[in-house]
Write an enzyme that holds these catalytic residues in place. Structure first.
Site, PDB file in Angstrom:
ATOM      1  N   TYR A 194      32.601 119.423 -52.889  1.00  0.00           N
ATOM      2  CA  TYR A 194      32.338 118.595 -51.710  1.00  0.00           C
ATOM      3  C   TYR A 194      33.367 118.953 -50.648  1.00  0.00           C
ATOM      4  CZ  TYR A 194      31.935 114.510 -48.684  1.00  0.00           C
ATOM      5  OH  TYR A 194      31.760 113.689 -47.601  1.00  0.00           O
ATOM      6  N   GLU A 242      29.735 117.810 -42.885  1.00  0.00           N
ATOM      7  CA  GLU A 242      29.782 117.600 -44.329  1.00  0.00           C
ATOM      8  C   GLU A 242      28.993 118.679 -45.051  1.00  0.00           C
ATOM      9  OE1 GLU A 242      29.317 113.638 -46.934  1.00  0.00           O
ATOM     10  OE2 GLU A 242      27.395 114.413 -46.239  1.00  0.00           O
TER      11      GLU A 242
END
Ligand code: GDP
Ligand code: MN
Length: 400
Positions: free
Chosen positions: A116, A204
């Site tokens: 992530y 993101e």
């Protein structure tokens, strides 16, 4: 403002962030040509909506998965056909889901590990923060809650930008060594460049993957922009997809109204963002729930007030309206005239509570009193909120 994954990956590519080969299309006739552009013989077919969780999502007709990995071109096209025009429900869309209007074909990667990576604004210290974790591909909030030690953060001084040593620290925390570390550092520094250059509020990558052939690639991409910066980014504004936005918010933007739809039943019309927030708070305090945030601004015109009323009254969830105006620069008379003007063109079927205070309050109250409109006047913020909640409850009970 948000954009689609395929647009975000286009931006990533411009900033030197590795993404899989991809082709987006909006029509069934374009599927074959788009699929032909994808090398490697395995296709990832991805529904494009402004919401995440697509992989685990289900379409309203029962078809499962807004992200499909397929091994033949025929299967890829068949999956795309199932998705286009279909409504995808994910954890982020709410039960109504979103209609898929664009399909994105991607080259598939052979995944060794999912990570992530994100950059967003940390409001508590007024700095961008880079967040990285070895636990990619899943809900990051859950990782933060259950295993906070698996989340690495570095804060960036916006006047200096991201420094190489900060990228090195993150690479170390993610366990990258050798060539992978080198690729990751370049990727995260470029991601920060994109974040800063385009005035993003969020970038993101979930997941960012290490592939079995030694590459670091952004497999998914989400980018949000600061609306207040759009005036200097026409190229970003051009990426806007209004079919993904609440039509009420699109309409409000045309009139320069600061409007955000919420899911309660009491519409608020307020001047000033701070007063709008306290109005929402006090409605909650009195047992009601706001249907929107609406700041008509410090110098609203009669046209804007009329537009605001039109937007509010078209919302079927609205069971009552609370107007709360503190006239400073804004005159209470303008608001009163706006309400009377709006009532000529839009039928106000729900209870209307009005609290006016400040600049030209007497003139404003007079206009409302003489208008013949059914209005409940209120003397203070708490009085207005109590009356609005009581009238909405009575209205809902009477219309059951
Ligand atoms: P999201 O569900 O909306 O977040 O969509 P993603 O783009 O993140 O895709 C969901 C999941 O699909 C990823 O976490 C991966 O596990 C899987 N996936 C996506 N692309 C590929 C790929 O190229 N190869 C493989 N094996 N899996 C993929
Ligand atoms: Mn994802």
């Amino acid at each position: 403002m948000n954009i689609h994954e395929y647009q975000a990956k286009q931006l990533f590519a411009e900033f030197g962030i590795p993404v899989p080969a991809g082709a987006a299309c909006h029509k069934e006739e374009e599927f074959a040509a788009a699929a032909d552009q994808i090398p490697g013989g395995i296709w990832v077919v991805k529904a494009q909506i402004h919401a995440g969780g697509r992989g685990k999502g289900t379409f309203t007709d029962g078809y499962k998965g807004g992200v499909q990995v397929t091994k033949t071109k025929e299967d890829a096209i068949a999956a795309a056909k199932k998705m286009l025009g279909n409504t995808l429900v994910t954890k982020q869309t709410g039960p109504a889901g979103r209609v898929v209007r664009t399909i994105y074909f991607n080259e598939a990667c052979s995944i060794k590990h999912e990570y992530y990576l994100a950059i967003l604004l940390d409001r508590s210290c007024s700095k961008p923060v880079v967040i990285a974790s070895t636990e990619g591909g899943m809900n990051i909030e859950e990782v933060a809650e259950k295993t906070p030690e698996k989340i690495a953060k570095v804060w960036i001084d916006p006047a200096i930008g991201m420094r190489a040593y900060q990228a090195t620290e993150l690479a170390f925390r993610l366990g990258f060594v050798g060539d992978e570390a080198k690729q990751f550092k370049k990727l995260v520094l470029n991601l920060y460049k994109l974040y800063a250059a385009k005035d993003c509020t969020l970038v993101e990558i979930n997941p960012m993957v290490a592939t079995n052939d030694g590459k670091i690639v952004a497999l998914d991409a989400k980018v949000s922009f600061d609306d207040n910066s759009l005036f200097r980014h026409p190229e970003v504004e051009a990426l806007r997809d209004i079919t993904e936005e609440d039509p009420k918010e699109v309409e409000a933007r045309k009139f320069d109204l600061n409007y955000i739809a919420l899911d309660g039943s009491i519409a608020c019309l307020v001047n000033g963002a701070g007063l709008a927030m306290s109005t929402m708070d006090i409605i909650k305090y009195c047992g009601g729930s706001p249907a929107n945030f609406l700041d008509v601004g410090g110098s609203a015109t009669v046209e804007q007030v009329t537009a605001a009323f039109r937007i509010i009254t078209q919302d079927p969830h609205v069971k009552g309206i609370l107007v709360n105006i503190f006239g400073g620069i804004m005159s209470c008379l303008t608001i009163a005239e706006g309400i009377v003007e709006a009532a000529k063109t839009v039928e106000i079927k729900v209870p209307l509570v009005v609290r006016l205070e400040g600049n030209q309050v007497e003139e404003g109250k007079k206009v409302l009193a003489e208008s013949g409109l059914k209005i409940t006047p209120a003397d203070s913020l708490i009085d207005g909120a109590r009356k609005a909640v009581a009238e909405v409850n009575a209205f809902v009970a009477a219309n059951k």
